[in-house]
Design a protein around this motif. Structure first.
Motif, PDB file in Angstrom:
ATOM      1  N   PRO A  89       7.069  73.223   6.745  1.00  0.00           N
ATOM      2  CA  PRO A  89       8.316  72.274   6.524  1.00  0.00           C
ATOM      3  C   PRO A  89       9.035  72.391   5.076  1.00  0.00           C
ATOM      4  N   THR A  90      10.251  72.547   4.765  1.00  0.00           N
ATOM      5  CA  THR A  90      10.741  72.663   3.483  1.00  0.00           C
ATOM      6  C   THR A  90      11.802  71.547   3.407  1.00  0.00           C
ATOM      7  N   TYR A  91      11.723  70.750   2.526  1.00  0.00           N
ATOM      8  CA  TYR A  91      12.641  69.826   2.106  1.00  0.00           C
ATOM      9  C   TYR A  91      13.795  70.473   1.267  1.00  0.00           C
ATOM     10  N   ALA A  92      14.969  70.328   1.803  1.00  0.00           N
ATOM     11  CA  ALA A  92      16.178  71.251   1.291  1.00  0.00           C
ATOM     12  C   ALA A  92      16.441  70.754  -0.307  1.00  0.00           C
ATOM     13  N   ASN A  93      16.050  69.487  -0.648  1.00  0.00           N
ATOM     14  CA  ASN A  93      15.938  68.953  -1.964  1.00  0.00           C
ATOM     15  C   ASN A  93      15.000  69.668  -2.827  1.00  0.00           C
ATOM     16  N   ASP A  94      14.018  70.043  -2.528  1.00  0.00           N
ATOM     17  CA  ASP A  94      12.793  70.744  -3.233  1.00  0.00           C
ATOM     18  C   ASP A  94      13.250  72.318  -3.382  1.00  0.00           C
ATOM     19  N   LEU A  95      14.336  73.130  -2.344  1.00  0.00           N
ATOM     20  CA  LEU A  95      14.739  74.126  -2.538  1.00  0.00           C
ATOM     21  C   LEU A  95      15.859  74.321  -3.641  1.00  0.00           C
ATOM     22  N   LYS A 155       5.462  81.876 -10.331  1.00  0.00           N
ATOM     23  CA  LYS A 155       4.917  82.592 -11.628  1.00  0.00           C
ATOM     24  C   LYS A 155       6.255  82.726 -12.639  1.00  0.00           C
ATOM     25  N   THR A 156       7.314  83.446 -11.629  1.00  0.00           N
ATOM     26  CA  THR A 156       8.460  83.757 -12.384  1.00  0.00           C
ATOM     27  C   THR A 156       9.292  82.592 -12.971  1.00  0.00           C
ATOM     28  N   PHE A 157       9.389  81.356 -12.494  1.00  0.00           N
ATOM     29  CA  PHE A 157      10.231  80.354 -12.970  1.00  0.00           C
ATOM     30  C   PHE A 157       9.467  79.220 -13.362  1.00  0.00           C
ATOM     31  N   SER A 158       7.917  79.295 -13.188  1.00  0.00           N
ATOM     32  CA  SER A 158       7.260  78.087 -13.845  1.00  0.00           C
ATOM     33  C   SER A 158       7.512  76.905 -12.812  1.00  0.00           C
ATOM     34  N   ILE A 159       7.512  77.166 -11.521  1.00  0.00           N
ATOM     35  CA  ILE A 159       7.842  75.649 -10.990  1.00  0.00           C
ATOM     36  C   ILE A 159       6.722  75.356 -10.221  1.00  0.00           C
ATOM     37  N   GLU A 160       6.308  74.083 -10.001  1.00  0.00           N
ATOM     38  CA  GLU A 160       5.595  73.433  -9.017  1.00  0.00           C
ATOM     39  C   GLU A 160       6.084  73.000  -7.997  1.00  0.00           C
ATOM     40  N   ILE A 161       5.651  73.204  -6.748  1.00  0.00           N
ATOM     41  CA  ILE A 161       6.021  73.087  -5.642  1.00  0.00           C
ATOM     42  C   ILE A 161       5.270  71.791  -4.790  1.00  0.00           C
ATOM     43  N   PRO A 162       5.789  70.756  -4.508  1.00  0.00           N
ATOM     44  CA  PRO A 162       5.293  69.694  -3.733  1.00  0.00           C
ATOM     45  C   PRO A 162       4.561  70.006  -2.362  1.00  0.00           C
ATOM     46  N   HIS A 163       3.762  69.345  -1.674  1.00  0.00           N
ATOM     47  CA  HIS A 163       3.149  69.674  -0.580  1.00  0.00           C
ATOM     48  C   HIS A 163       4.087  68.911   0.629  1.00  0.00           C
ATOM     49  N   TRP A 164       4.159  69.586   1.579  1.00  0.00           N
ATOM     50  CA  TRP A 164       5.286  69.069   2.779  1.00  0.00           C
ATOM     51  C   TRP A 164       5.229  67.666   2.783  1.00  0.00           C
ATOM     52  N   GLU A 165       3.838  67.141   3.149  1.00  0.00           N
ATOM     53  CA  GLU A 165       4.021  65.784   3.568  1.00  0.00           C
ATOM     54  C   GLU A 165       4.581  64.767   2.435  1.00  0.00           C
ATOM     55  N   SER A 166       4.308  65.184   1.195  1.00  0.00           N
ATOM     56  CA  SER A 166       4.549  64.191  -0.014  1.00  0.00           C
ATOM     57  C   SER A 166       6.265  64.268   0.158  1.00  0.00           C
ATOM     58  N   SER A 167       6.912  65.513   0.455  1.00  0.00           N
ATOM     59  CA  SER A 167       8.398  65.678   0.445  1.00  0.00           C
ATOM     60  C   SER A 167       8.930  65.088   1.598  1.00  0.00           C
ATOM     61  N   LEU A 168       8.260  65.109   2.945  1.00  0.00           N
ATOM     62  CA  LEU A 168       8.730  64.356   4.126  1.00  0.00           C
ATOM     63  C   LEU A 168       8.605  62.909   3.972  1.00  0.00           C
ATOM     64  N   LYS A 169       7.699  62.636   3.406  1.00  0.00           N
ATOM     65  CA  LYS A 169       7.838  61.005   3.079  1.00  0.00           C
ATOM     66  C   LYS A 169       8.986  60.680   2.286  1.00  0.00           C
ATOM     67  N   ALA A 170       9.141  61.435   1.166  1.00  0.00           N
ATOM     68  CA  ALA A 170      10.422  61.173   0.266  1.00  0.00           C
ATOM     69  C   ALA A 170      11.889  61.089   1.342  1.00  0.00           C
ATOM     70  N   CYS A 171      11.805  62.075   2.021  1.00  0.00           N
ATOM     71  CA  CYS A 171      12.947  62.488   2.794  1.00  0.00           C
ATOM     72  C   CYS A 171      13.026  61.074   3.935  1.00  0.00           C
ATOM     73  N   ILE A 172      12.261  60.792   4.519  1.00  0.00           N
ATOM     74  CA  ILE A 172      12.151  59.758   5.339  1.00  0.00           C
ATOM     75  C   ILE A 172      12.303  58.298   4.770  1.00  0.00           C
ATOM     76  N   GLU A 173      11.947  58.349   3.480  1.00  0.00           N
ATOM     77  CA  GLU A 173      12.187  56.907   2.831  1.00  0.00           C
ATOM     78  C   GLU A 173      13.672  56.944   2.601  1.00  0.00           C
ATOM     79  N   GLN A 174      14.296  58.034   2.175  1.00  0.00           N
ATOM     80  CA  GLN A 174      15.528  58.115   1.895  1.00  0.00           C
ATOM     81  C   GLN A 174      16.319  57.764   3.268  1.00  0.00           C
ATOM     82  N   LEU A 175      16.132  58.368   4.724  1.00  0.00           N
ATOM     83  CA  LEU A 175      16.704  58.176   5.729  1.00  0.00           C
ATOM     84  C   LEU A 175      16.701  56.663   6.117  1.00  0.00           C
ATOM     85  N   GLU A 176      15.539  55.997   5.858  1.00  0.00           N
ATOM     86  CA  GLU A 176      15.464  54.996   6.434  1.00  0.00           C
ATOM     87  C   GLU A 176      15.856  53.621   5.473  1.00  0.00           C
ATOM     88  N   LYS A 177      16.648  54.034   4.248  1.00  0.00           N
ATOM     89  CA  LYS A 177      17.375  53.447   3.336  1.00  0.00           C
ATOM     90  C   LYS A 177      18.449  52.625   4.412  1.00  0.00           C
TER      91      LYS A 177
END
Length: 284
Positions: A184-190, A262-284
């Motif tokens: 799963p990919t949270y569009a905010n991460d992309l 490597k190219t852009f020195s980015i860290e990518i979150p695990h899908w579960e932590s991003s899902l949690k963030a998205c659901i918290e947004q949706l439940e607001k």
């Protein structure tokens, strides 16, 4: 810089709008079909020229995978021809283009994460037209960057997370396929990865981006329900052939993200932590 974001009303386009407020040093042009029809070559050329665009981020696409099987011409127009117009317009003005693509350029019969140098082999109209779009973009724009992604969801538009939340609350039982594996990919991460590429400087080529980790659609659904506190719906695992669909789905579509990290020195979150963030947004 002057940045044009097409498909601004979609999941990724909306997330780009949100993040543009964190990056106010650029000027943004957010367009959807009403403001700019990317299938109109002349309109595209004029818009890019008149607004002195430096970077185009193409978030527009025909993404209805099953409907695409019945509408190949329309799908090809949006996913292949239009990106070619954007690429040619970018090249004419010395601009860069970020084209968003998909895991569907692979048939999903592999069993190790797909790297950018693996040979694409789409087996659906959607995947075939997206691959043709990639090729058109690379041919016509010397500063083109392709980012393939998968299983996109967000607080905007229609997506799997919203559907499973709704069905979980409406039904007592639900069947979900367990033999299709991906990430799963949270569009905010992309969107954040796209901004990282813009900030570091576009490095042309093909890249893969999804969140970290892997799961099946069944596991994904269980996580959605768990995080949303849905306990009244029993979710059962289904085989793909129990859930008939017009277009074939990749059984394995995990993308290897080493190159973009490597190219852009980015860290990518695990899908579960991003899902949690998205659901918290949706439940607001």
């Amino acid at each position: 810089m002057n940045i044009l974001i097409t498909g601004a009303n979609g999941q990724l386009g909306n997330e780009m709008q949100v993040l543009s407020k964190e990056n106010p040093r650029h000027s943004y042009f957010f367009t959807d079909v009403q403001e700019l029809d990317i299938c109109d070559e002349q309109a595209v050329n004029q818009f890019v020229r008149d607004n002195q665009i430096d970077i185009i981020v193409n978030c527009a696409a025909y993404t209805a995978v099953d409907k695409a099987e019945d509408n190949p011409e329309l799908c090809d127009k949006l996913n292949h021809i239009a990106p070619g117009y954007l690429a040619a317009a970018a090249e004419a003005c010395g601009a860069a283009l970020i084209q968003v693509s998909t895991d569907y350029v692979f048939d999903g019969t592999g069993h190790i994460p797909y790297t950018e140098d693996m040979t694409p082999c789409p087996n659906s109209v959607y995947g075939t037209t997206k691959l043709a779009g990639e090729q058109a973009v690379m041919e016509k724009c010397s500063r083109a960057m392709i980012i393939r992604t998968a299983w996109l969801y967000s607080i905007y538009g229609n997506n799997f997370v919203k559907t499973m939340l709704r069905l979980g609350r409406e039904r007592e039982t639900l069947g979900v396929v367990f033999d299709q594996i991906g990430t799963p990919t949270y569009a905010n991460d992309l969107a954040r990865a796209i901004f990282a590429a813009i900030d570091k400087g576009i490095v042309p080529g093909v890249y893969h981006f999804s969140d970290e980790g892997v799961c099946s659609w069944y596991d994904f659904t269980l996580a959605i329900h768990r995080m949303a506190g849905i306990t009244t719906c029993k979710v059962s695992p289904l085989h793909t052939d129990e859930f008939p669909a017009k277009a074939p789905r990749p059984h394995y579509s995990v993308l290897d993200k080493t190159k973009i990290k490597k190219t852009f020195s980015i860290e990518i979150p695990h899908w579960e932590s991003s899902l949690k963030a998205c659901i918290e947004q949706l439940e607001k």
